[in-house]
Design a protein around this motif. Structure first.
Motif, short mmCIF file in Angstrom:
data_model
loop_
_atom_site.label_atom_id
_atom_site.label_comp_id
_atom_site.label_asym_id
_atom_site.label_seq_id
_atom_site.Cartn_x
_atom_site.Cartn_y
_atom_site.Cartn_z
N TYR A 153 -3.99 1.45 4.74
CA TYR A 153 -3.03 2.30 4.01
C TYR A 153 -1.82 1.44 3.65
CZ TYR A 153 -0.18 6.40 2.90
OH TYR A 153 0.59 7.33 2.26
N LYS A 210 7.98 11.67 -5.14
CA LYS A 210 7.53 11.41 -3.76
C LYS A 210 8.75 10.96 -2.98
CE LYS A 210 3.25 10.01 -1.59
NZ LYS A 210 2.82 11.36 -1.23
N ALA A 318 -4.05 9.80 1.51
CA ALA A 318 -4.28 9.71 2.96
C ALA A 318 -5.52 10.51 3.34
CB ALA A 318 -3.05 10.23 3.70
C1 COI Z 1 -0.64 10.30 0.88
O1 COI Z 1 -1.65 10.97 0.71
O2 COI Z 1 -0.58 9.09 0.70
C2 COI Z 1 0.57 10.94 1.31
O3 COI Z 1 1.59 10.68 0.78
C3 COI Z 1 0.52 11.77 2.48
C4 COI Z 1 1.40 11.17 3.50
C5 COI Z 1 2.74 11.79 3.45
C6 COI Z 1 0.78 11.18 4.84
#
Ligand code: COI
Length: 370
Positions: A153, A210, A318
């Motif tokens: 990530y 965001k 995510a």
């Molecule tokens: C994502 O899906 O990348 C998000 O931003 C969710 C995150 C806040 C955990």
């Protein structure tokens, strides 16, 4: 605000990607070997390096990759008080041949610039955001987990760094990009509570950005519904609490009578999700009808009652694609059919996973090889 770049990029000989590289200070002590790759809950483990850049006097300077580590802030740091902070979420994957690729980072870059504008922050040059990301992921490539459902990530963020408690936009900013190996965000279908009091976003607000405050505002209502036995909130519009917005941190899709419905982006209350856009493109590419429009809770309930409600799912970076099992509205439970009988969401999940892990041809050029 300007996004002038005055930092010096150092072209690296033999860089096969045609991108220039930022100076790197490598860690003297990698944490890779002591990391348990079979236990990677979301957001707990961080890779060895991060990219950092500072903005002052209208220009970005001091760009470079350094060991991941803490930063110091004054108690008067502007962001701590007024929340001028934005971020992104992107994922890198490894295919069966061990090659790394990042999913649609250009879309996240575009959204980051829109969030920056809405929050009165400077834009970040592509060379820092995208080239820097490619360079960082290449450097920490061994941190990309390979198990199905796992990924690296990537979290870019920007916040004001002025030591100032006057309510106004900062003049100084920090951009940081770090990465985190992670397993699946959710591991089961979710039960949603249809929220009819608290709101995530209103027209004219910051729901499409965001920005940290959107997530902060969701915490208390979400804790409340978790206490009641639900997994997440299904957010509704701020005026009437009649129209579906997002669920938890994901965009929401509803399948009624073979047609896929999702809230449109035109009201500025919905995050322009990269997975959302990918889902829409995949569906339309297969000739499946997708409508981006207001979807009311009344439409959902009536489709449930007449048997035409087929599937409900969330999409996000995510979370990827997450099936919804139940939704509760005013004490009434709307139970979905068992997802083993679903067609669309499971197809999307497979298609996206196959693409992420390099098992199908990337016809849309969504995977950026590192
Ligand atoms: C994502 O899906 O990348 C998000 O931003 C969710 C995150 C806040 C955990």
């Amino acid at each position: 605000m300007s996004d002038t770049l005055v930092a010096e990029k150092k072209p690296v000989a033999g860089n096969i990607h045609g991108i220039e590289s930022w100076p790197v200070q490598r860690t003297g002590k990698s944490r890779l070997k002591e990391t348990n790759f079979s236990h990677l809950p979301f957001g707990h483990v961080f890779s060895d390096h991060m990219l950092v850049a500072d903005y002052a006097d209208g220009a970005w300077r001091e760009v470079g990759i350094v060991p991941f580590g803490a930063i110091t802030l004054s108690p008067a740091n502007l962001t701590l008080h007024y929340g001028q902070s934005i971020f992104e979420g992107i994922k890198a994957y490894k295919n069966q041949q061990g090659e790394a690729a990042i999913f649609r980072p250009d879309k996240n870059f575009d959204r980051f610039l829109k969030s920056a504008k809405r929050m009165a922050m400077p834009s970040v040059p592509r060379e820092i955001f995208l080239d820097g990301m490619m360079q960082l992921v290449a450097l920490d490539k061994d941190w990309i987990p390979t198990e199905e459902g796992s990924s690296l990530y990537i979290r870019p963020l920007m916040f004001a760094t002025d030591d100032l408690i006057g309510v106004k936009p900062g003049k100084k900013y920090k951009f940081i990009l770090f990465t985190s190996p992670t397993g699946p965000y959710y591991n089961k279908p979710l039960k949603l509570y249809v929220e009819d009091y608290y709101v995530r976003a209103c027209e004219g607000g910051v729901g499409a950005a965001k920005t940290a405050g959107n997530y902060a505002a969701s915490l208390y209502p979400t804790e409340e519904v978790i206490r009641k036995g639900f997994d997440q909130i299904l957010w509704t519009d701020a005026k009437e609490h009649q129209y579906l917005q997002e669920c938890g941190t994901m965009n929401l899709f509803v399948v009624i009578n073979g047609k896929v419905l999702t809230a449109g982006l035109d009201k500025g209350t919905i995050l322009d999700g990269v997975t959302r856009d990918s889902v829409i493109q995949i569906l339309r590419g297969q000739g499946i009808d997708v409508e981006e429009r207001l979807v009311s809770i009344a439409e959902l309930i009536s489709a449930h009652q007449d048997g035409s409600l087929q599937e409900v799912f969330g999409s996000g970076t995510a979370a990827n694609i997450i099936f919804i099992s139940d939704m509760q509205y005013h004490g009434q439970n709307i139970a979905l059919k068992p997802h083993k009988q679903w067609e669309i969401a499971p197809m999307l999940l497979k298609e996206l996973n196959d693409l992420h892990y390099g098992r199908i041809e990337d016809t849309r050029e969504w995977m950026w090889r590192v």
